[in-house]
Design an enzyme around this catalytic site. Structure first.
Site, PDB file in Angstrom:
ATOM      1  N   LYS A  70       0.838  -1.191   0.000  1.00  0.00           N
ATOM      2  CA  LYS A  70       0.000   0.000   0.000  1.00  0.00           C
ATOM      3  C   LYS A  70       0.883   1.255   0.000  1.00  0.00           C
ATOM      4  O   LYS A  70       0.701   2.150  -0.818  1.00  0.00           O
ATOM      5  CB  LYS A  70      -0.906  -0.019   1.234  1.00  0.00           C
ATOM      6  CG  LYS A  70      -2.074   0.936   1.161  1.00  0.00           C
ATOM      7  CD  LYS A  70      -2.900   0.885   2.450  1.00  0.00           C
ATOM      8  CE  LYS A  70      -3.750  -0.369   2.524  1.00  0.00           C
ATOM      9  NZ  LYS A  70      -4.374  -0.552   3.851  1.00  0.00           N
ATOM     10  N   HIS A 130     -16.355  -8.669   1.759  1.00  0.00           N
ATOM     11  CA  HIS A 130     -15.342  -9.608   2.228  1.00  0.00           C
ATOM     12  C   HIS A 130     -15.514 -10.979   1.579  1.00  0.00           C
ATOM     13  O   HIS A 130     -14.565 -11.558   1.046  1.00  0.00           O
ATOM     14  CB  HIS A 130     -15.437  -9.726   3.754  1.00  0.00           C
ATOM     15  CG  HIS A 130     -14.452 -10.698   4.319  1.00  0.00           C
ATOM     16  ND1 HIS A 130     -14.780 -12.009   4.596  1.00  0.00           N
ATOM     17  CD2 HIS A 130     -13.140 -10.566   4.623  1.00  0.00           C
ATOM     18  CE1 HIS A 130     -13.713 -12.628   5.065  1.00  0.00           C
ATOM     19  NE2 HIS A 130     -12.705 -11.779   5.089  1.00  0.00           N
ATOM     20  N   CYS A 172       9.144 -37.663  -9.765  1.00  0.00           N
ATOM     21  CA  CYS A 172       7.797 -38.206  -9.804  1.00  0.00           C
ATOM     22  C   CYS A 172       7.094 -38.080  -8.448  1.00  0.00           C
ATOM     23  O   CYS A 172       5.996 -38.566  -8.262  1.00  0.00           O
ATOM     24  CB  CYS A 172       7.814 -39.655 -10.259  1.00  0.00           C
ATOM     25  SG  CYS A 172       8.720 -40.736  -9.151  1.00  0.00           S
ATOM     26  N   ARG A 198      -3.736  -1.664  -6.297  1.00  0.00           N
ATOM     27  CA  ARG A 198      -2.954  -2.906  -6.227  1.00  0.00           C
ATOM     28  C   ARG A 198      -3.387  -3.789  -7.381  1.00  0.00           C
ATOM     29  O   ARG A 198      -4.446  -3.565  -7.974  1.00  0.00           O
ATOM     30  CB  ARG A 198      -3.181  -3.619  -4.891  1.00  0.00           C
ATOM     31  CG  ARG A 198      -4.624  -4.015  -4.667  1.00  0.00           C
ATOM     32  CD  ARG A 198      -4.839  -4.598  -3.284  1.00  0.00           C
ATOM     33  NE  ARG A 198      -6.263  -4.574  -2.948  1.00  0.00           N
ATOM     34  CZ  ARG A 198      -6.748  -4.587  -1.717  1.00  0.00           C
ATOM     35  NH1 ARG A 198      -5.939  -4.614  -0.690  1.00  0.00           N
ATOM     36  NH2 ARG A 198      -8.036  -4.576  -1.508  1.00  0.00           N
ATOM     37  N   SER A 243      14.780 -41.198 -11.333  1.00  0.00           N
ATOM     38  CA  SER A 243      13.560 -40.427 -11.098  1.00  0.00           C
ATOM     39  C   SER A 243      13.509 -40.144  -9.601  1.00  0.00           C
ATOM     40  O   SER A 243      13.509 -41.065  -8.784  1.00  0.00           O
ATOM     41  CB  SER A 243      12.332 -41.219 -11.534  1.00  0.00           C
ATOM     42  OG  SER A 243      11.175 -40.495 -11.223  1.00  0.00           O
ATOM     43  N   ARG A 263      -3.077   3.483   8.494  1.00  0.00           N
ATOM     44  CA  ARG A 263      -3.449   2.319   7.677  1.00  0.00           C
ATOM     45  C   ARG A 263      -2.362   1.250   7.668  1.00  0.00           C
ATOM     46  O   ARG A 263      -1.194   1.544   7.456  1.00  0.00           O
ATOM     47  CB  ARG A 263      -3.696   2.761   6.234  1.00  0.00           C
ATOM     48  CG  ARG A 263      -4.471   4.023   6.097  1.00  0.00           C
ATOM     49  CD  ARG A 263      -4.526   4.505   4.647  1.00  0.00           C
ATOM     50  NE  ARG A 263      -5.238   3.576   3.785  1.00  0.00           N
ATOM     51  CZ  ARG A 263      -5.316   3.713   2.463  1.00  0.00           C
ATOM     52  NH1 ARG A 263      -4.703   4.731   1.863  1.00  0.00           N
ATOM     53  NH2 ARG A 263      -5.993   2.838   1.748  1.00  0.00           N
ATOM     54  N   TYR A 312      12.487 -33.724 -16.948  1.00  0.00           N
ATOM     55  CA  TYR A 312      11.035 -33.613 -16.875  1.00  0.00           C
ATOM     56  C   TYR A 312      10.554 -33.601 -15.421  1.00  0.00           C
ATOM     57  O   TYR A 312      11.279 -33.992 -14.509  1.00  0.00           O
ATOM     58  CB  TYR A 312      10.348 -34.764 -17.621  1.00  0.00           C
ATOM     59  CG  TYR A 312      10.541 -36.123 -16.979  1.00  0.00           C
ATOM     60  CD1 TYR A 312       9.685 -36.560 -15.950  1.00  0.00           C
ATOM     61  CD2 TYR A 312      11.576 -36.961 -17.358  1.00  0.00           C
ATOM     62  CE1 TYR A 312       9.869 -37.785 -15.339  1.00  0.00           C
ATOM     63  CE2 TYR A 312      11.776 -38.187 -16.753  1.00  0.00           C
ATOM     64  CZ  TYR A 312      10.910 -38.598 -15.740  1.00  0.00           C
ATOM     65  OH  TYR A 312      11.098 -39.806 -15.129  1.00  0.00           O
ATOM     66  N   MET A 335      -5.825  -6.851   8.451  1.00  0.00           N
ATOM     67  CA  MET A 335      -5.262  -6.033   9.522  1.00  0.00           C
ATOM     68  C   MET A 335      -6.098  -4.766   9.692  1.00  0.00           C
ATOM     69  O   MET A 335      -7.111  -4.609   9.053  1.00  0.00           O
ATOM     70  CB  MET A 335      -3.812  -5.723   9.221  1.00  0.00           C
ATOM     71  CG  MET A 335      -2.947  -6.963   9.350  1.00  0.00           C
ATOM     72  SD  MET A 335      -1.278  -6.659   8.864  1.00  0.00           S
ATOM     73  CE  MET A 335      -1.452  -6.134   7.199  1.00  0.00           C
ATOM     74  N   GLY A 388      -8.202  -6.805   4.221  1.00  0.00           N
ATOM     75  CA  GLY A 388      -9.091  -6.837   5.375  1.00  0.00           C
ATOM     76  C   GLY A 388      -8.554  -7.589   6.587  1.00  0.00           C
ATOM     77  O   GLY A 388      -9.247  -7.746   7.578  1.00  0.00           O
TER      78      GLY A 388
HETATM   79  P1  ADP Z   1      -7.919  -2.090   3.970  1.00  0.00           P
HETATM   80  O1  ADP Z   1      -6.555  -2.626   3.754  1.00  0.00           O
HETATM   81  O2  ADP Z   1      -8.748  -2.852   4.899  1.00  0.00           O
HETATM   82  O3  ADP Z   1      -8.598  -1.761   2.659  1.00  0.00           O
HETATM   83  P2  ADP Z   1      -7.355   0.694   4.126  1.00  0.00           P
HETATM   84  O4  ADP Z   1      -6.189   1.188   4.843  1.00  0.00           O
HETATM   85  O5  ADP Z   1      -7.228   0.633   2.650  1.00  0.00           O
HETATM   86  O6  ADP Z   1      -7.723  -0.707   4.720  1.00  0.00           O
HETATM   87  O7  ADP Z   1      -8.556   1.626   4.547  1.00  0.00           O
HETATM   88  C1  ADP Z   1      -9.895   1.256   4.726  1.00  0.00           C
HETATM   89  C2  ADP Z   1     -10.806   2.227   3.997  1.00  0.00           C
HETATM   90  O8  ADP Z   1     -10.603   3.568   4.429  1.00  0.00           O
HETATM   91  C3  ADP Z   1     -10.565   2.226   2.506  1.00  0.00           C
HETATM   92  O9  ADP Z   1     -11.793   2.300   1.823  1.00  0.00           O
HETATM   93  C4  ADP Z   1      -9.783   3.468   2.274  1.00  0.00           C
HETATM   94  O10 ADP Z   1      -9.976   3.966   0.992  1.00  0.00           O
HETATM   95  C5  ADP Z   1     -10.313   4.413   3.347  1.00  0.00           C
HETATM   96  N1  ADP Z   1      -9.293   5.385   3.720  1.00  0.00           N
HETATM   97  C6  ADP Z   1      -8.063   5.104   4.186  1.00  0.00           C
HETATM   98  N2  ADP Z   1      -7.335   6.223   4.369  1.00  0.00           N
HETATM   99  C7  ADP Z   1      -8.138   7.251   4.009  1.00  0.00           C
HETATM  100  C8  ADP Z   1      -7.951   8.660   3.970  1.00  0.00           C
HETATM  101  N3  ADP Z   1      -6.783   9.219   4.297  1.00  0.00           N
HETATM  102  N4  ADP Z   1      -8.983   9.404   3.557  1.00  0.00           N
HETATM  103  C9  ADP Z   1     -10.148   8.828   3.199  1.00  0.00           C
HETATM  104  N5  ADP Z   1     -10.383   7.521   3.225  1.00  0.00           N
HETATM  105  C10 ADP Z   1      -9.392   6.713   3.612  1.00  0.00           C
HETATM  106 MG    MG Z   2      -7.745  -0.826   1.203  1.00  0.00          MG
END
Ligand code: ADP
Ligand code: MG
Ligand code: MG
Length: 882
Positions: free
Chosen positions: A27, A459, A835, A341, A768, A97, A855, A108, A106
């Site tokens: 990220k 999810h 094998c 990503r 083999s 984040r 192989y 962490m 989702g």
């Molecule tokens: P995850 O890895 O669970 O997607 P994120 O860190 O991407 O967690 O954040 C969860 C949500 O919060 C995402 O929809 C993201 O776009 C939003 N978000 C994160 N940081 C900001 C920010 N600085 N301003 C607005 N929305 C944010």
């Molecule tokens: Mg995200």
């Protein structure tokens, strides 16, 4: 002179690039990259994954230097934004984040709207002139901080919110007024006080440090650990923490937030695919609290923002040369990009996207091949519902086709029940209002997943696609009663344990069981496979014991048989009795009589297999398992056999007992059997050679059978067995007066054979690698019992990976390397293959490529996986392999 090197633990977004993934997390690295290519990314900075590891080194606390570095970056950010964290005037708000090197959607934690307190919220009110928005942000912050940092059960907050909505008679959060929200905030603060004994922290810097810690800790929460185990993500990577200034999708009707893929992640179709919510923050979309709208509707609502987003999406896809999964937020018509990503996708989509992008001139063939996960390809070979049965099936309801495939199973409502059902050998469908990361083990154990709520990016949808598991999401008519273990659609009731079927391609839920049929291999798939075939060096063979498997494997592209296990031929109903008679014979003559009865059966099998294989090579392994495996063990069955054989029960029991071994896997098996009973191998060789002659004469196919002697550890052992084979083969060939070539080789599966491979190769024309046994004997782990403790070894980081699934390059691999080297020295043209089960594992296949084997051999359904993996190995190791 001592030079003190001070390690840098915090990087501004402008310092980051995609290449820095392992340090900044995916990220953070991509936020950096997007910043430098000029996309509208809210400013911020990243605390590295190394800091996370150091945090654990320090015994789980933030050390002073790190805090100082964070504060220095915070000051820069404040200057840049012209705002200050936690103040009453124009306060800065940030998100905190998580984000590791490998994407773990989702798994962490993330905290939004940080920096709000009783004072700064008023600052936000006056700065924006929007009290409703300010209080909404504050209550969101308390809720998220309470859940993630203070570990207060979520429902304690949720129930306050729900109660308020009920009181007011409204359904949507957006209908709550500023006053409602202020009231909720007061109640939330009371919850915090009651649960923690402390007031909600008002110091914004303290909030920040507590959140950074919480994100570090979330690296080791149970769901993240399970996810890593399932996806082979090493525990040592750690997570980075991104601190980013907030942009607000919850500012009213000119704001919103969404998630979109640049192509359809289910089918690969080249069109923007995603969802958005007006007047909402990011977590609302993922949580499935409100049902989001398809992205195309954004075009009518905010055409400028939509066009701009489309442009960015195209740019990002071109930049990363791969389908992207993008998070965005619109604040007062202004577009911001918050994450990108490489998007998770079904196997079907992966193949279509790779081939399409090549055709669009965006990828080379090699790049296209690298875009498809070989293990995923296996999904394409699996069945879909039979059209005919589908046409007659009763439809229960329709939901979103979140992840393709076909699944039939019994209804269960909790992940635990699914796991239990699975352990009982039942096929289970997980039916749930919506899934959460805690459900992951139940999702893995299920055949398919049906949820009542949530969209295509919920999810359930995201995780199921990643697993290649069929999923229907957001089937809104489904009313689940978890207590009662039932669900209702319309007036009709469905109970736990009843069968339903899911069509993940269409999103349709059916009553009862529906039969499936073999899947169609699409043109794109066949094309991609052709490219892979042209690029790989390794040949792909299959492990097949029956003509049916053989035909299947050829359809999937097998170029020969690497392992035909002859013992499987004896387990059949009609043959096992004769086999037992042979085993229980007390004199050689008796045994020869029984073997004479087995001969035509075995010969017939080989004829069929040779015919199916045409002129492709076939390696046949002579009898390998301990004889005891062919005998009955239960008293009942022994009695029954005694009757049938017309011998006294006692006498039979004695023989059965006699054959029992303490350590059968290290006992009387493999070529050791033929040292005692040469006539067994004689019969098998006769069957092989005669079958080859039949096929040569009747079908004009030049079979060159490769006769393989198992479990050799000592040259003389091989010589002894080779003599048996040679004698018998010559005898048959002379008798029949035909010319026939054949090879004699051995398995390398005993460590001693590997380290004396120069000796062994003087007699063996091919090796083999039997990596199942080789792993068993190298580690000293019993293959049949290791499952029990290997799981624990992985959890405790003693083993990164089950060595029975992926070749342990360091140990077992070393033995292989030695054997290859010594074998080639003694016999330069020696044929080399593998094998063991590892022959179908992409990582192990790459290792075999590097070793210079000729192989790999794997089960029929793994053949396409291996073809692709072998091509990827060749691409990855260009110019390096022998
Ligand atoms: P995850 O890895 O669970 O997607 P994120 O860190 O991407 O967690 O954040 C969860 C949500 O919060 C995402 O929809 C993201 O776009 C939003 N978000 C994160 N940081 C900001 C920010 N600085 N301003 C607005 N929305 C944010
Ligand atoms: Mg995200
Ligand atoms: Mg073996």
């Amino acid at each position: 002179m001592e030079v003190e090197i001070v390690k840098k633990y915090v990087y501004g977004f402008h310092e980051g690039t995609t290449e820095m993934k392992s340090l900044l997390g995916g990220k953070g690295a991509n936020l950096g990259e997007m910043t430098s290519i000029g996309l509208p990314v809210p400013s911020g900075f990243t605390v590295t994954t190394e800091a996370c590891n150091q945090y654990y080194e320090e015994g789980g606390r933030l050390w002073e230097e790190l805090k100082g570095e964070i504060l220095a970056h915070l000051r820069n950010l404040e200057e840049k934004m012209g705002k200050k964290l936690g103040t009453s005037q124009n306060p800065l708000l940030v998100s905190v984040r998580s984000g590791s090197a490998v994407s773990m959607p989702g798994m962490m934690d993330t905290i939004l709207n940080l920096g709000l307190n009783d004072i700064s919220v008023e600052g936000l009110v006056s700065a924006t002139n929007n009290p409703r928005f300010a209080y909404d942000s504050y209550r969101r912050f308390i809720q998220m901080f309470g859940d993630v940092v203070l570990e207060i059960p979520k429902y304690k907050f949720d129930s306050i919110l729900e109660k308020k909505k009920a009181e007011k008679g409204i359904e949507e959060d957006t209908k709550l007024t500023a006053e409602d929200l202020q009231d909720i905030i007061e109640k939330y603060k009371k919850v915090v006080k009651k649960e923690t004994g402390l007031d909600f922290p008002q110091d914004a810097k303290e909030q920040l440090f507590m959140s950074v810690e919480a994100v570090f800790k979330s690296w080791n929460n149970p769901r993240a650990k399970v996810y890593r185990r399932l996806n082979d993500i090493p525990d040592v990577l750690g997570t980075a923490v991104n601190i980013q200034s907030m942009v607000f999708g919850n500012m009213g009707d000119t704001s919103g937030t969404g998630v979109a893929f640049t192509r359809d992640p289910s089918t690969g179709e080249n069109k923007l695919f995603g969802e958005f919510l007006m007047n909402a923050q990011g977590e609302d979309v993922v949580a499935g609290i409100r049902t989001p709208r398809p992205i195309i509707e954004l075009k009518a609502k905010m055409p400028n923002a939509y066009d701009k987003f489309k442009e960015v999406a195209e740019l990002l896809e071109a930049h990363y040369k791969d389908m992207q999964d993008i998070e965005f937020t619109i604040e007062n018509q202004e577009l911001y990009i918050l994450q990108t990503r490489n998007g998770k996708r079904t196997a079907l989509a992966a193949v279509n996207i790779a081939v399409d992008m090549y055709k669009e001139g965006k990828l080379s063939k090699e790049e296209a091949i690298m875009r498809v996960d070989p293990l995923q390809v296996e999904q394409l070979l699996h069945p879909t519902f039979k059209e005919k049965e589908l046409a007659q099936a009763v439809v229960i309801t329709k939901g979103l086709p979140a992840s393709s495939g076909a699944a039939t199973g019994k209804i269960y409502f909790t992940p635990e029940d699914v796991v239990n059902a699975n352990n009982r050998g039942e096929k289970a469908i997980l039916v749930r209002t919506e899934t959460s990361p805690e459900d992951i083990e139940g999702m893995v154990a299920s055949e398919g997943i049906l949820t009542a709520r949530g969209g295509m990016t919920s999810h359930a949808a995201v995780v199921a696609r990643g697993m290649g598991k069929c999923c229907i999401a957001g089937a809104g008519d489904v009313r689940i009663d978890e207590q009662d273990k039932t669900f209702k659609v319309g007036g009709k009731l469905y109970k736990e344990g009843e069968y339903i079927s899911l069509d993940g391609n269409q999103g349709v839920v059916y009553e009862g069981k529906i039969a499936t049929e073999e899947s169609q291999l699409t043109e794109n798939f066949l094309e991609l496979m052709k490219w892979a075939d042209a690029l790989r060096r390794l040949k792909i063979r299959t492990n097949a014991d029956t003509p049916r498997d053989t035909k299947q494997a050829i359809e999937f592209g097998a170029e020969g048989i690497g392992l035909c296990r002859t013992e499987h031929m004896f387990f059949e109903e009609s043959r096992i009795f004769v086999m037992r008679k042979m085993i229980l014979s007390r004199r050689e003559e008796e045994r020869r009589n029984a073997l004479a009865q087995l001969l035509p059966m075995q010969r017939e099998d080989f004829v069929e297999i040779f015919r199916a294989m045409g002129d492709r090579p076939v390696t046949i392994r002579l009898l390998d398992p301990p004889l005891h495996e062919f005998l009955p063990h239960e008293e009942e069955d022994i009695k029954h056999l005694a009757e049938k054989m017309q011998v006294p029960y006692r006498q039979l029991l004695e023989v059965v007992e006699d054959l029992k071994e303490m350590n059968p896997m290290l006992g009387h098996r493999g070529c050791r059997l033929a040292v005692t009973y040469p006539e067994i191998y004689e019969m098998q060789v006769q069957a092989i050679i005669e079958a080859a002659i039949i096929v040569k004469e009747e079908d004009g196919i030049d079979v060159i059978p490769e006769i393989m002697i198992p479990l050799v550890g000592e040259l003389k052992e091989l010589q002894y067995n080779k003599d048996i084979v040679l004698r018998k083969a010559r005898e048959v060939i002379e008798e029949q007066g035909v010319d026939l070539n054949y090879l004699i080789g051995t398995m390398i599966e005993v460590p001693r054979a590997a380290i004396t491979a120069d000796d062994i190769a003087t007699e063996a024309e091919f090796f083999s690698f039997g990596t199942n046994d080789l792993t068993q004997m190298t580690f000293g782990y019993s293959r049949d019992d290791a499952g029990k403790f290997i799981k624990e070894y992985k959890e405790k980081n003693i083993l990164e990976k089950d060595p029975f699934q992926r070749i342990d390059r360091k140990g077992v691999g070393k033995l292989m390397e030695i054997a290859v080297k010594l074998g080639k020295e003694a016999r330069p043209d020696i044929k080399l293959g593998i094998c063991g089960e590892h022959g179908g594992d992409p990582n192990s296949i790459e290792f075999c490529h590097i070793l210079g084997l000729d192989y790999v051999s794997c089960s029929p359904y793994r053949v396409p996986v291996a073809r692709l993996a072998a091509a990827q190995a060749a691409i990855n190791n260009k110019g390096q392999s022998k």
